[in-house]
Design a protein around this motif. Sequence first.
Motif, short mmCIF file in Angstrom:
data_model
loop_
_atom_site.label_atom_id
_atom_site.label_comp_id
_atom_site.label_asym_id
_atom_site.label_seq_id
_atom_site.Cartn_x
_atom_site.Cartn_y
_atom_site.Cartn_z
N LEU A 1 49.85 49.15 2.76
CA LEU A 1 50.69 50.30 2.40
C LEU A 1 49.79 51.53 2.42
N GLU B 1 54.83 57.37 4.41
CA GLU B 1 53.85 56.31 4.59
C GLU B 1 53.59 56.12 6.06
N VAL C 1 59.41 50.77 0.35
CA VAL C 1 58.83 51.60 -0.70
C VAL C 1 59.87 51.77 -1.80
N ARG D 1 57.81 56.87 -5.42
CA ARG D 1 56.73 57.79 -5.09
C ARG D 1 56.56 58.76 -6.25
N THR E 1 62.68 57.47 -4.44
CA THR E 1 62.48 57.18 -3.02
C THR E 1 62.68 58.42 -2.15
N SER F 1 52.34 55.95 -3.75
CA SER F 1 53.50 55.19 -3.28
C SER F 1 53.39 53.76 -3.77
N ASP G 1 55.35 49.81 -3.37
CA ASP G 1 56.34 49.05 -2.62
C ASP G 1 56.89 47.91 -3.46
#
Length: 918
Positions: A475, A497, A506, A509, A524, A544, A546
């Motif tokens: 990532l 990303e 993801v 953030r 997101t 970020s 995931d």
Amino acid sequence: MRRISLAAAVMVVAGAVSTLPAHADGDAVVHVDPAAAVCSDTDPARGSAEVPYCTLQTAVDAAVPGQTLELAAGVYPPVRITRSGTAGSPITLLGAPSSPSAPTSAISSAVGSAVPAVDLDGASYVTLSGLGVHGSGSASAVRVHASDHVVLDSDLLTRNRGVLQTPPAAVLDVDGSTATTATRDRVAWGPILVHGQSQGTRLTVVAVTASPADGVVVDDAADTVLTNVTVFNSTRDGVAVHAGATGTRLADSVLSANQGGSQLAVDAAATGTTTADHNVLQPYGSGDPYLWGATPYGTADAFTAATGQGTQDCAGACGISAVGQPLENSAAIDSEDPAVTGLPDTDALGRARVDDPLVGTAPADGGTLVDRGAWEFQDPIRVSLAATPDQPPAPYPAVAEKLQTTVQSNPWGSHVVSYHYVLGDGSPDVTTTEPQISHTYVTPGTWSPSVTATTDTGQTVSTATSVQVEQPAPLTAQLGLSRVGGSPMTVTASLGESSAASGWPVTGRTVNWGDGSVTQSAGTQKQLSHAYARPGRYQVTQTSTDADGRTSKSVATTVVGSAFVAHAPLRLLDTRTTLGGHRGALAADGTLALKVTGIPGAPASGVTAVVLNLTSANPSAAGFLTGYSSQGARPSASSLNFAAHENRSNLVTVPVGADGRIRIYAHVRTDVVADLVGYYAAGTKVTGGALLDPVTPRRLLDTRTTRTGPVTSGRNVKISLVGQVGSYAKAVLLNVTVVSPGGDGYVTAFGSGPVPGTSSVNFRKGSTTAGLVLVPIGPDASVSLHLQGGPAHLVADIQGWYAPDQGSVFLPVGPTRVVDTRNNSWPLYDGQEFPVATGVPDGATAVLLDLTATQPTGAGYLTVHPTGQPVPTASTLNFAAGQTASNAVVVPVPVGEWSVYGHGPSVHVVADMQGWFG
């Protein structure tokens, strides 16, 4: 319409009977496989599955009636067959199981050879089935010479494409033979030739394409019958019956797009014994469907009226496609002659006979209506296959895919009864009645799953898609920062990303803006904005996360500061009057405070610095002026240097205190004039704000090369900026030099309208003087220089421009001395240069300097430019012998440094930084 029986074994055409040979018993199978691990032509067990023959010719030479020679997949050299079977026990050469359109067992003649790939010479009762046979050079693929009862069934016969002979070699050459049968064969790139007094030749469900001559030629042959033949795209006649032919019959065939001749051409000597009916003839371009004797016929009606033949023909646009196959509603569909029975139950591609519900209904006896030609029109249903990824299961890289089959078109209204999925990764196939399945791909790679859908009409239709399974990429967060001119303190973060597949979506953030504010969550979303409270350089961090819980950070630096607002020249101070609140010359070592906010055109707050044209008027002695913020101590730097009694000006940028004032210090007694040309403001919204785009100096004007004489007093010189600045530029930075003036005076720079009552560059007679000016750009993308006094030549060099939305903000630092060569006693000599590290942070694009030349031993000039770049021809500061002169300059610093170059005698250099851009 003719009906077929799926179990038919006897074909009846025009009263002739042909018995199709049966296969040999299982114990009579002979194996041929030159690629086998063990093969032999001499071993007692030769021909067995365990020890197959190595050489096809050896196996053929040893064949006896009733034997079937099974050829393994591969390419075999030419073979000559002279052995014979019997009526009930033929010799059969059988290809390996394969698609009818692409046999895997092939017999091929060598390139340039004149030897047929398969040469049947004096043979009887021999069958070739499921083979690919290829002739090369002048060789035929198959020659049947002086033989009888030879059958070619479901073979692909070809020759070299583009290799032409005159006449071209036949792909299938039937020469002096009896009862030769070709059925469900495909012939390409050459004709079929029946000649040499051959008798009883039958071409049934045969397709001939792209022959470089006629498609089928019957010459000196008796009782030749062509039934359900398709001849497409030959370069001459589709079917040509020559003078020596007798008893030729053409029925239920499709002759289409054969160029350079007619679809059917019969020599006058053969018309009396040739019959033709139930055919489809679709010419290419302007060609005629028929040439009967010497007479062409353009329609079926005309042909029938003249000859009595072709009563059921379609001639013209009959619905045949560009590849010779029927289209929906074609005259060829389900229109076979009902008087003839016994056709094979599949077409030339092995496809089953089907009834088209849009044309008619199936016969009551359960038979099937047959199409004319070699191709049976199939259910036109079309399907598509899509692979949609599910949430990838741990551990990655396994990827679960939903494979969905969708019917795209279905004119017949048939129903899909089964779906056969080939998953493409070695997993077992899946057969189901459902259009959707799920499958997990566990190995990285590109896989091509396919599906074959089977309908209730027996039609199969296939399609495929692709699935990409990649090794898991890390990532990797990617942060981008941007700023707009109208909001110089606001930064927008673009969040994202790397495009490399990480395998997990993801889920969140966050952004830390680096100014002590609370970390901001974006969820997101892919964009956030933030307004900074104070100018400066900040480190912004994106994080970020995931669905697997992995995190990645991306860090970028932003600079926020002030945007420039251009202002028409406005006099704020003149100590010779009461303007500015200070009447009378400023005393030596004296200081005055000047209010610069809240004036017309400038806001009452938010101003971080003002841009002034500062002028000394009739100073009592040589000295200097210093402009600085009303808050803090006076710096040691100077803003303007002058000689005794010299009216001299300089563009200065002065930080503004919280009380909206600046201070001006005089080293000696002098009157002071200050003209506002713009200001820098910080905030979330600055009306009319613009950002700097600095450039390496380049010359825009030099009247020494464009005029026959100097500019005279009272004249304006216009400078076009078209192509010199950005299309949205609002103001321009110019270094204006007055060269060899004939008298005292001044230059006023302005954008449009009347000449303002202010000065931009003051000069004295005979003294070449340079000054930086900041000028609003006029509506016609130009600025003007007004000369008062002189006369003099004028030179202008651009140092940058201001435009909204894109560029660099300004951060004032108050004047700060960054270089003074007097401290090391080493002046700058002619042709020398030295770099100066300004100490500005990363992200700085340019610095604003006040450059001073002092103690020169003669006249000359200095040029400032970005370190590492060639010295431009433009000058920055001009000086005379013994003169202390100063000028403002904006210089790009792509490597964090700038350099000064000396032209002329030795001189000391002093530079004070007023701020930086970033």
